[in-house]
Design an enzyme around this catalytic site. Structure first.
Site, PDB file in Angstrom:
ATOM      1  N   TYR A 149       0.848  -1.210   0.000  1.00 14.24           N
ATOM      2  CA  TYR A 149       0.000   0.000   0.000  1.00 14.24           C
ATOM      3  C   TYR A 149       0.881   1.258   0.000  1.00 14.24           C
ATOM      4  O   TYR A 149       0.504   2.300  -0.534  1.00 14.24           O
ATOM      5  CB  TYR A 149      -0.955  -0.022   1.204  1.00 14.24           C
ATOM      6  CG  TYR A 149      -2.183   0.844   1.012  1.00 14.24           C
ATOM      7  CD1 TYR A 149      -3.071   0.610  -0.038  1.00 14.24           C
ATOM      8  CD2 TYR A 149      -2.459   1.893   1.877  1.00 14.24           C
ATOM      9  CE1 TYR A 149      -4.185   1.412  -0.224  1.00 14.24           C
ATOM     10  CE2 TYR A 149      -3.579   2.692   1.708  1.00 14.24           C
ATOM     11  CZ  TYR A 149      -4.431   2.440   0.653  1.00 14.24           C
ATOM     12  OH  TYR A 149      -5.541   3.237   0.472  1.00 14.24           O
TER      13      TYR A 149
ATOM     14  N   LYS B 216      -3.370   8.487   2.873  1.00 14.34           N
ATOM     15  CA  LYS B 216      -4.608   8.268   3.646  1.00 14.34           C
ATOM     16  C   LYS B 216      -4.451   8.821   5.075  1.00 14.34           C
ATOM     17  O   LYS B 216      -5.420   9.305   5.659  1.00 14.34           O
ATOM     18  CB  LYS B 216      -4.976   6.781   3.691  1.00 14.34           C
ATOM     19  CG  LYS B 216      -5.432   6.214   2.340  1.00 14.34           C
ATOM     20  CD  LYS B 216      -6.691   6.868   1.819  1.00 14.34           C
ATOM     21  CE  LYS B 216      -7.302   6.123   0.654  1.00 14.34           C
ATOM     22  NZ  LYS B 216      -8.350   6.885  -0.022  1.00 14.34           N
TER      23      LYS B 216
HETATM   24  P1  NAD Z   1     -12.729   2.994  -7.973  1.00 17.63           P
HETATM   25  O1  NAD Z   1     -11.613   2.738  -8.935  1.00 17.63           O
HETATM   26  O2  NAD Z   1     -14.037   2.432  -8.303  1.00 17.63           O
HETATM   27  O3  NAD Z   1     -12.866   4.536  -7.680  1.00 17.63           O
HETATM   28  C1  NAD Z   1     -11.759   5.402  -7.638  1.00 17.63           C
HETATM   29  C2  NAD Z   1     -12.238   6.675  -8.303  1.00 17.63           C
HETATM   30  O4  NAD Z   1     -11.241   7.696  -8.217  1.00 17.63           O
HETATM   31  C3  NAD Z   1     -12.532   6.471  -9.801  1.00 17.63           C
HETATM   32  O5  NAD Z   1     -13.855   6.851 -10.072  1.00 17.63           O
HETATM   33  C4  NAD Z   1     -11.550   7.414 -10.481  1.00 17.63           C
HETATM   34  O6  NAD Z   1     -12.079   7.959 -11.680  1.00 17.63           O
HETATM   35  C5  NAD Z   1     -11.387   8.460  -9.392  1.00 17.63           C
HETATM   36  N1  NAD Z   1     -10.213   9.316  -9.592  1.00 17.63           N
HETATM   37  C6  NAD Z   1      -8.903   8.980  -9.592  1.00 17.63           C
HETATM   38  N2  NAD Z   1      -8.152  10.056  -9.879  1.00 17.63           N
HETATM   39  C7  NAD Z   1      -9.012  11.099 -10.062  1.00 17.63           C
HETATM   40  C8  NAD Z   1      -8.867  12.460 -10.405  1.00 17.63           C
HETATM   41  N3  NAD Z   1      -7.658  12.997 -10.648  1.00 17.63           N
HETATM   42  N4  NAD Z   1      -9.977  13.252 -10.507  1.00 17.63           N
HETATM   43  C9  NAD Z   1     -11.216  12.736 -10.278  1.00 17.63           C
HETATM   44  N5  NAD Z   1     -11.415  11.445  -9.956  1.00 17.63           N
HETATM   45  C10 NAD Z   1     -10.325  10.631  -9.868  1.00 17.63           C
HETATM   46  O7  NAD Z   1     -12.187   2.418  -6.571  1.00 17.63           O
HETATM   47  P2  NAD Z   1     -12.778   2.484  -5.088  1.00 17.63           P
HETATM   48  O8  NAD Z   1     -12.073   1.387  -4.379  1.00 17.63           O
HETATM   49  O9  NAD Z   1     -14.239   2.519  -5.111  1.00 17.63           O
HETATM   50  O10 NAD Z   1     -12.171   3.843  -4.517  1.00 17.63           O
HETATM   51  C11 NAD Z   1     -12.971   4.845  -3.901  1.00 17.63           C
HETATM   52  C12 NAD Z   1     -12.287   5.313  -2.628  1.00 17.63           C
HETATM   53  O11 NAD Z   1     -12.337   4.279  -1.657  1.00 17.63           O
HETATM   54  C13 NAD Z   1     -10.816   5.679  -2.779  1.00 17.63           C
HETATM   55  O12 NAD Z   1     -10.518   6.788  -1.987  1.00 17.63           O
HETATM   56  C14 NAD Z   1     -10.129   4.447  -2.222  1.00 17.63           C
HETATM   57  O13 NAD Z   1      -8.806   4.721  -1.762  1.00 17.63           O
HETATM   58  C15 NAD Z   1     -11.056   4.140  -1.083  1.00 17.63           C
HETATM   59  N6  NAD Z   1     -10.931   2.819  -0.498  1.00 17.63           N
HETATM   60  C16 NAD Z   1     -10.969   1.710  -1.276  1.00 17.63           C
HETATM   61  C17 NAD Z   1     -10.834   0.467  -0.693  1.00 17.63           C
HETATM   62  C18 NAD Z   1     -10.861  -0.777  -1.534  1.00 17.63           C
HETATM   63  O14 NAD Z   1     -10.393  -1.827  -1.071  1.00 17.63           O
HETATM   64  N7  NAD Z   1     -11.403  -0.748  -2.739  1.00 17.63           N
HETATM   65  C19 NAD Z   1     -10.674   0.339   0.686  1.00 17.63           C
HETATM   66  C20 NAD Z   1     -10.644   1.503   1.467  1.00 17.63           C
HETATM   67  C21 NAD Z   1     -10.767   2.734   0.866  1.00 17.63           C
END
Ligand code: NAD
Length: 261
Positions: free
Chosen positions: A156, A163
């Site tokens: 990570y 984060k």
């Molecule tokens: P996802 O890929 O579905 O969503 C990530 C989003 O970020 C996408 O829609 C992408 O277009 C957007 N993005 C990236 N760079 C960008 C930019 N410059 N401008 C605008 N949008 C941008 O993945 P996800 O897992 O649903 O991620 C959503 C959030 O949840 C993130 O912050 C991620 O770190 C967090 N998260 C994810 C997990 C996991 O295991 N999937 C766990 C904890 C937290």
């Protein structure tokens, strides 16, 4: 009538139906919220317009959060539909792929560090700065974090630092906006297979490890996250601000809970 009836919420970060933001949008729609969506890239436009239609929304706006100009433009566009609104969900994160594979110190670079922090943490404050004059009293802002902010998680790497910055951002933003009766919180979500997560090396193995160790013995779903997000953005959570709530089936409370040898 749901507990978000009368609330207008902007959802960022829907890229697919696996996106955490999609789980949040569905839960908020079920609870009666009116929704708007923003998406990162032109090529996502028609997909997100179709998704939005499913949840009775016709507000779909382009915004790459790497630029203040884009953020300003997006909120100006939003004003054509909503003069005021009740909060947004920041579900956006990014680090260059080379940062998410291997030893932290070997992989981290100045550029990777800056990009991860700018997109994954600063953008939350940037969106709040630009929209706070449109936010009603009792608005709620929400972001998505991960346990890598608190503990070392394999691969990570610099995203854990970003984060940690995001979680501090939640507390400072909560303090800044409290006088306007606006709340700011984060959800620390358990791992879910999404597009963003697939960039992390060995993510599938992490999921099975998580499932075997977590007290509830299962992985979290976007619906699990969505329901808590809907609660946090509702007036039911009026007394909660500056918090990071773990929605991880209890994984974060465990140190050693089994010995398989
Ligand atoms: P996802 O890929 O579905 O969503 C990530 C989003 O970020 C996408 O829609 C992408 O277009 C957007 N993005 C990236 N760079 C960008 C930019 N410059 N401008 C605008 N949008 C941008 O993945 P996800 O897992 O649903 O991620 C959503 C959030 O949840 C993130 O912050 C991620 O770190 C967090 N998260 C994810 C997990 C996991 O295991 N999937 C766990 C904890 C937290």
């Amino acid at each position: 009538m749901g507990f978000l009836s009368g609330k207008r919420i902007l959802i960022t970060g829907v890229a697919s139906k696996r996106s955490i933001a999609w789980g949040i949008a569905k839960a908020m729609h079920q609870q009666g919220a009116e929704l708007a969506f923003s998406y990162q890239k032109k090529k996502l436009q028609s997909r997100i317009e179709n998704f939005a239609k499913e949840l009775k929304s016709n507000i779909v706006l382009l915004c790459d959060v790497s630029s203040d100009k884009n953020i300003k433009f997006m909120f100006n566009e939003l004003k054509n539909f909503w003069k005021n609104f009740d909060g947004f969900v920041h579900a956006v994160a990014f680090a260059p792929i080379d940062q998410l594979d291997g030893d932290y110190l070997t992989q981290v670079s100045r550029e990777g560090f800056i990009t991860a922090h700018e997109i994954s943490s600063y953008s939350f404050a940037a969106m709040a700065k630009e929209s706070c004059n449109m936010l009603n009293e009792q608005s709620s802002l929400l972001t998505l974090s991960y346990l890598g902010a608190e503990k070392v998680i394999l691969n990570y790497n610099v995203m854990g630092l970003a984060k940690a910055s995001l979680e501090a951002n939640v507390r400072y933003m909560a303090n800044s906006l409290g006088k306007n009766n606006i709340r700011v919180n984060g959800i620390s979500a358990g791992p879910i297979r999404t597009l963003a997560a697939s960039g992390i090396k060995n993510f599938k193995k992490m999921l099975s490890h998580f499932q075997s160790v977590t007290p509830l013995k299962r992985n979290v779903t976007i619906e699990d996250i969505g329901n808590v997000a809907a609660f946090l953005c509702s007036n039911l959570a009026n007394g909660i601000t500056g918090e990071i709530i773990h929605v991880d089936n209890g994984y974060n409370i465990v140190s050693i809970n089994q010995l398989n040898y």
